[in-house]
Enzyme design. Sequence first.
Site, PDB file in Angstrom:
ATOM      1  N   CYS A   7       0.970  -1.212   0.033  1.00 13.51           N
ATOM      2  CA  CYS A   7      -0.053  -0.142  -0.011  1.00 13.51           C
ATOM      3  C   CYS A   7       0.935   1.038   0.087  1.00 13.51           C
ATOM      4  CB  CYS A   7      -0.815  -0.098   1.310  1.00 13.51           C
ATOM      5  SG  CYS A   7      -2.449   0.559   1.049  1.00 13.51           S
ATOM      6  N   THR A   8       0.180   2.191  -0.017  1.00  9.89           N
ATOM      7  CA  THR A   8       1.037   3.410  -0.015  1.00  9.89           C
ATOM      8  C   THR A   8       2.040   3.773   1.184  1.00  9.89           C
ATOM      9  OG1 THR A   8      -0.635   4.645  -1.471  1.00  9.89           O
ATOM     10  CG2 THR A   8       1.191   6.243  -0.500  1.00  9.89           C
ATOM     11  N   GLY A   9       1.367   3.992   2.313  1.00 10.51           N
ATOM     12  CA  GLY A   9       2.229   4.193   3.576  1.00 10.51           C
ATOM     13  C   GLY A   9       2.371   3.081   4.397  1.00 10.51           C
ATOM     14  N   ASN A  10       1.733   1.881   4.235  1.00 12.84           N
ATOM     15  CA  ASN A  10       2.154   0.790   5.046  1.00 12.84           C
ATOM     16  C   ASN A  10       1.461   1.174   6.276  1.00 12.84           C
ATOM     17  OD1 ASN A  10       4.561  -1.604   6.371  1.00 12.84           O
ATOM     18  ND2 ASN A  10       2.707  -2.106   5.435  1.00 12.84           N
ATOM     19  N   SER A  11       0.236   1.580   6.586  1.00 13.18           N
ATOM     20  CA  SER A  11      -0.227   2.116   7.877  1.00 13.18           C
ATOM     21  C   SER A  11      -1.449   1.406   8.046  1.00 13.18           C
ATOM     22  CB  SER A  11      -0.131   3.468   8.055  1.00 13.18           C
ATOM     23  OG  SER A  11      -1.291   4.036   7.117  1.00 13.18           O
ATOM     24  N   CYS A  12      -2.473   1.200   7.153  1.00 17.95           N
ATOM     25  CA  CYS A  12      -3.750   0.761   7.413  1.00 17.95           C
ATOM     26  C   CYS A  12      -4.051  -0.654   6.620  1.00 17.95           C
ATOM     27  CB  CYS A  12      -4.729   1.709   7.083  1.00 17.95           C
ATOM     28  SG  CYS A  12      -4.610   3.267   7.993  1.00 17.95           S
ATOM     29  N   ARG A  13      -4.306  -0.724   5.424  1.00 20.59           N
ATOM     30  CA  ARG A  13      -4.905  -1.553   4.617  1.00 20.59           C
ATOM     31  C   ARG A  13      -3.904  -2.655   4.438  1.00 20.59           C
ATOM     32  NH1 ARG A  13      -6.493   2.451  -0.090  1.00 20.59           N
ATOM     33  NH2 ARG A  13      -4.495   3.391   0.936  1.00 20.59           N
ATOM     34  N   SER A  14      -2.828  -2.322   4.193  1.00 20.49           N
ATOM     35  CA  SER A  14      -1.766  -3.498   4.163  1.00 20.49           C
ATOM     36  C   SER A  14      -1.416  -4.225   5.457  1.00 20.49           C
ATOM     37  CB  SER A  14      -0.242  -3.070   3.314  1.00 20.49           C
ATOM     38  OG  SER A  14       0.157  -1.845   4.065  1.00 20.49           O
ATOM     39  N   SER A  33       3.883  -7.246   5.018  1.00 21.59           N
ATOM     40  CA  SER A  33       3.404  -5.944   4.280  1.00 21.59           C
ATOM     41  C   SER A  33       4.514  -4.984   3.949  1.00 21.59           C
ATOM     42  CB  SER A  33       2.166  -5.499   4.863  1.00 21.59           C
ATOM     43  OG  SER A  33       2.546  -4.814   6.408  1.00 21.59           O
ATOM     44  N   THR A  60       5.281  -3.621  12.005  1.00 25.98           N
ATOM     45  CA  THR A  60       5.883  -2.036  11.802  1.00 25.98           C
ATOM     46  C   THR A  60       5.751  -1.756  10.299  1.00 25.98           C
ATOM     47  OG1 THR A  60       7.911  -3.461  10.872  1.00 25.98           O
ATOM     48  CG2 THR A  60       7.853  -2.721  13.219  1.00 25.98           C
ATOM     49  N   ASP A  62       6.979  -0.845   7.148  1.00 22.40           N
ATOM     50  CA  ASP A  62       8.281  -0.724   6.240  1.00 22.40           C
ATOM     51  C   ASP A  62       8.058  -0.466   4.801  1.00 22.40           C
ATOM     52  OD1 ASP A  62       9.362  -2.312   8.669  1.00 22.40           O
ATOM     53  OD2 ASP A  62       7.967  -4.121   7.878  1.00 22.40           O
ATOM     54  N   CYS A  79      -3.865  -0.403  -2.979  1.00 21.25           N
ATOM     55  CA  CYS A  79      -4.482   0.957  -3.355  1.00 21.25           C
ATOM     56  C   CYS A  79      -3.917   1.161  -4.788  1.00 21.25           C
ATOM     57  CB  CYS A  79      -4.077   1.899  -2.645  1.00 21.25           C
ATOM     58  SG  CYS A  79      -2.082   2.283  -2.416  1.00 21.25           S
ATOM     59  N   CYS A  86       4.433   0.227  -7.736  1.00 21.28           N
ATOM     60  CA  CYS A  86       5.271  -0.763  -7.282  1.00 21.28           C
ATOM     61  C   CYS A  86       6.183  -1.437  -8.597  1.00 21.28           C
ATOM     62  CB  CYS A  86       4.206  -2.065  -7.285  1.00 21.28           C
ATOM     63  SG  CYS A  86       4.885  -3.794  -6.708  1.00 21.28           S
ATOM     64  N   ASP A 102      -9.226   3.948   1.434  1.00 18.07           N
ATOM     65  CA  ASP A 102      -8.447   4.321   2.459  1.00 18.07           C
ATOM     66  C   ASP A 102      -9.314   4.739   3.414  1.00 18.07           C
ATOM     67  OD1 ASP A 102      -6.058   4.896   4.173  1.00 18.07           O
ATOM     68  OD2 ASP A 102      -5.281   6.597   2.858  1.00 18.07           O
TER      69      ASP A 102
END
Length: 136
Positions: A7-14, A33, A60, A62, A79, A86, A102
């Site tokens: 995902c873009t920021g590896n904070s939520c969905r992934s 992720s 984390t 990453d 996303c 990618c 998101d």
Amino acid sequence: MKIYFLCTGNSCRSQMAEGFAKDIMPKNWIIKSAGIEQHGLNQRAVSVMAEAGIDISNQTSDLIDDDFLFSCDYVITLCGDANDKCPVTPANVKRLHWPLTDPAGATGSEEVIQNQFRKTRDEIKILVHQLRMNLV
């Protein structure tokens, strides 16, 4: 089997996808992720996953690891940004795209925002279950 959720920021969905996959997929599979950027683990994602009985609090945020990416069996983008940015993967790496909203972009009351996180969480759970049915 190696699966990489991007995902873009590896904070939520992934992060949620990683959590569900680690819970649902065979234990000997390697599930990770990452993101194009690191935005840190979103605490609302941690909260709604805990509601579902999955603890992602030690995961984390990453950046994409090209060595892992190129050795995966599946790379799944969650996303459009990650799908577009990618790195190109070898032909042996199967690519899937799950275009999910998101939840971090939700606005409104705390309840409205939490409900968007829950909706995205539930969509991811269904997709991970479907993936398992196709792979196992």
